[in-house]
Scaffold this active site. Structure first.
Site, PDB file in Angstrom:
ATOM      1  N   HIS A 107      68.649  -5.170  21.535  1.00  0.00           N
ATOM      2  CA  HIS A 107      68.587  -6.472  20.878  1.00  0.00           C
ATOM      3  C   HIS A 107      69.247  -6.362  19.496  1.00  0.00           C
ATOM      4  O   HIS A 107      69.579  -5.267  19.050  1.00  0.00           O
ATOM      5  CB  HIS A 107      67.134  -6.977  20.767  1.00  0.00           C
TER       6      HIS A 107
HETATM    7  P1  TYD Z   1      60.659  -4.453  20.629  1.00  0.00           P
HETATM    8  O1  TYD Z   1      61.051  -4.614  19.201  1.00  0.00           O
HETATM    9  O2  TYD Z   1      61.409  -5.218  21.666  1.00  0.00           O
HETATM   10  O3  TYD Z   1      60.713  -2.893  21.013  1.00  0.00           O
HETATM   11  P2  TYD Z   1      61.924  -1.840  20.969  1.00  0.00           P
HETATM   12  O4  TYD Z   1      63.032  -2.406  20.158  1.00  0.00           O
HETATM   13  O5  TYD Z   1      61.338  -0.613  20.358  1.00  0.00           O
HETATM   14  O6  TYD Z   1      62.338  -1.573  22.378  1.00  0.00           O
HETATM   15  O7  TYD Z   1      59.104  -4.747  20.746  1.00  0.00           O
HETATM   16  C1  TYD Z   1      58.407  -4.667  21.969  1.00  0.00           C
HETATM   17  C2  TYD Z   1      57.233  -5.609  21.897  1.00  0.00           C
HETATM   18  O8  TYD Z   1      56.299  -5.133  20.915  1.00  0.00           O
HETATM   19  C3  TYD Z   1      57.629  -7.007  21.426  1.00  0.00           C
HETATM   20  O9  TYD Z   1      57.868  -7.851  22.518  1.00  0.00           O
HETATM   21  C4  TYD Z   1      56.418  -7.458  20.628  1.00  0.00           C
HETATM   22  C5  TYD Z   1      55.783  -6.196  20.142  1.00  0.00           C
HETATM   23  N1  TYD Z   1      55.994  -5.934  18.703  1.00  0.00           N
HETATM   24  C6  TYD Z   1      55.125  -6.461  17.778  1.00  0.00           C
HETATM   25  O10 TYD Z   1      54.184  -7.203  18.111  1.00  0.00           O
HETATM   26  N2  TYD Z   1      55.291  -6.176  16.455  1.00  0.00           N
HETATM   27  C7  TYD Z   1      56.303  -5.371  16.029  1.00  0.00           C
HETATM   28  O11 TYD Z   1      56.427  -5.102  14.795  1.00  0.00           O
HETATM   29  C8  TYD Z   1      57.227  -4.833  16.988  1.00  0.00           C
HETATM   30  C9  TYD Z   1      58.363  -3.944  16.566  1.00  0.00           C
HETATM   31  C10 TYD Z   1      57.029  -5.135  18.315  1.00  0.00           C
END
Ligand code: TYD
Length: 143
Positions: free
Chosen positions: A59
Site C-alpha cells: 500500500h
Molecule cells: P497494515 O498497515 O495494512 O499492515 P502492513 O502494512 O504491516 O501489512 O495493517 C493491517 C491492519 O492492522 C489494518 O487493516 C488495521 C490494523 N492497524 C491498526 O489498527 N493500527 C495501526 O497502527 C496499523 C499499522 C494497523
C-alpha cells in the site's frame, strides 16, 4: 544493508546512534525530530514472521511519514514512487528507511527471527491508505 542513494521520492536512510557495550549488548537511540525528521505519534512493531511467503505492506499513504527498521533479523523492502523503484535488504538495527507519502511499499523475504519496528508521524487512519496499485498509479504525478 546497501548505503546506495535511493532513487524514489520521499525516502532516505536513517542512521541511529548506537553504543556497542559488548559483551553486554548494543544500545540504539532514535530521537524524534532529530534522527527521524518528524514528531512521533505512533509506534508499532511486527513479529512472528516465520512464514517465508509472508508479504506485508502493499500500500501507499497519502500523507503519512514513517521510519522502518529491522531491529532483529532481516527483510527486503521494495519502494515504488510510480516512476522509479528501489529494493533493499534491511538487516542492520541501526539503519532504517524513511517512507514518506505516495510511496508504494512492500515487505518480503523475512528471516524467521525478523522483528520490524515502525515510527509514524500520525495516528492510524485507514482513510490515509491507498491499497489499490492501479489507483496509486493514477494518482502519481511524474517526478
Ligand atoms: P497494515 O498497515 O495494512 O499492515 P502492513 O502494512 O504491516 O501489512 O495493517 C493491517 C491492519 O492492522 C489494518 O487493516 C488495521 C490494523 N492497524 C491498526 O489498527 N493500527 C495501526 O497502527 C496499523 C499499522 C494497523
Amino acid at each position: 544493508m546497501s548505503d546506495r542513494v535511493l532513487t524514489v521520492q520521499n525516502s532516505g536512510h536513517i542512521r541511529l546512534h548506537r553504543y556497542g557495550d559488548s559483551p553486554d549488548g548494543n544500545l540504539f537511540i532514535v530521537e524524534a525530530e532529530r534522527q527521524v525528521p518528524f514528531s512521533v505519534r505512533r509506534v508499532y512493531f511486527i513479529n512472528s514472521l516465520g512464514n517465508p511467503q509472508a508479504i506485508r505492506g502493499n500500500h501507499a499513504h497519502r500523507e503519512l511519514w514513517q521510519a522502518i527498521f529491522a531491529i532483529n533479523g532481516s527483510f527486503v523492502l521494495t519502494l515504488d514512487d510510480g516512476v522509479r523503484k528501489d529494493s533493499l535488504t534491511l538487516d542492520d538495527p541501526g539503519v532504517g528507511i524513511l517512507i514518506g507519502p505516495m510511496l508504494w511499499h512492500t515487505m518480503t523475504k523475512f528471516s524467521a527471527n525478523c522483528v520490524i519496528l515502525v515510527l509514524a508521524d500520525h495516528w492510524y487512519d485507514e482513510g490515509d491508505y491507498i491499497r489499490d496499485h492501479e489507483q496509486f498509479l493514477s494518482m502519481v504525478t511524474p517526478v
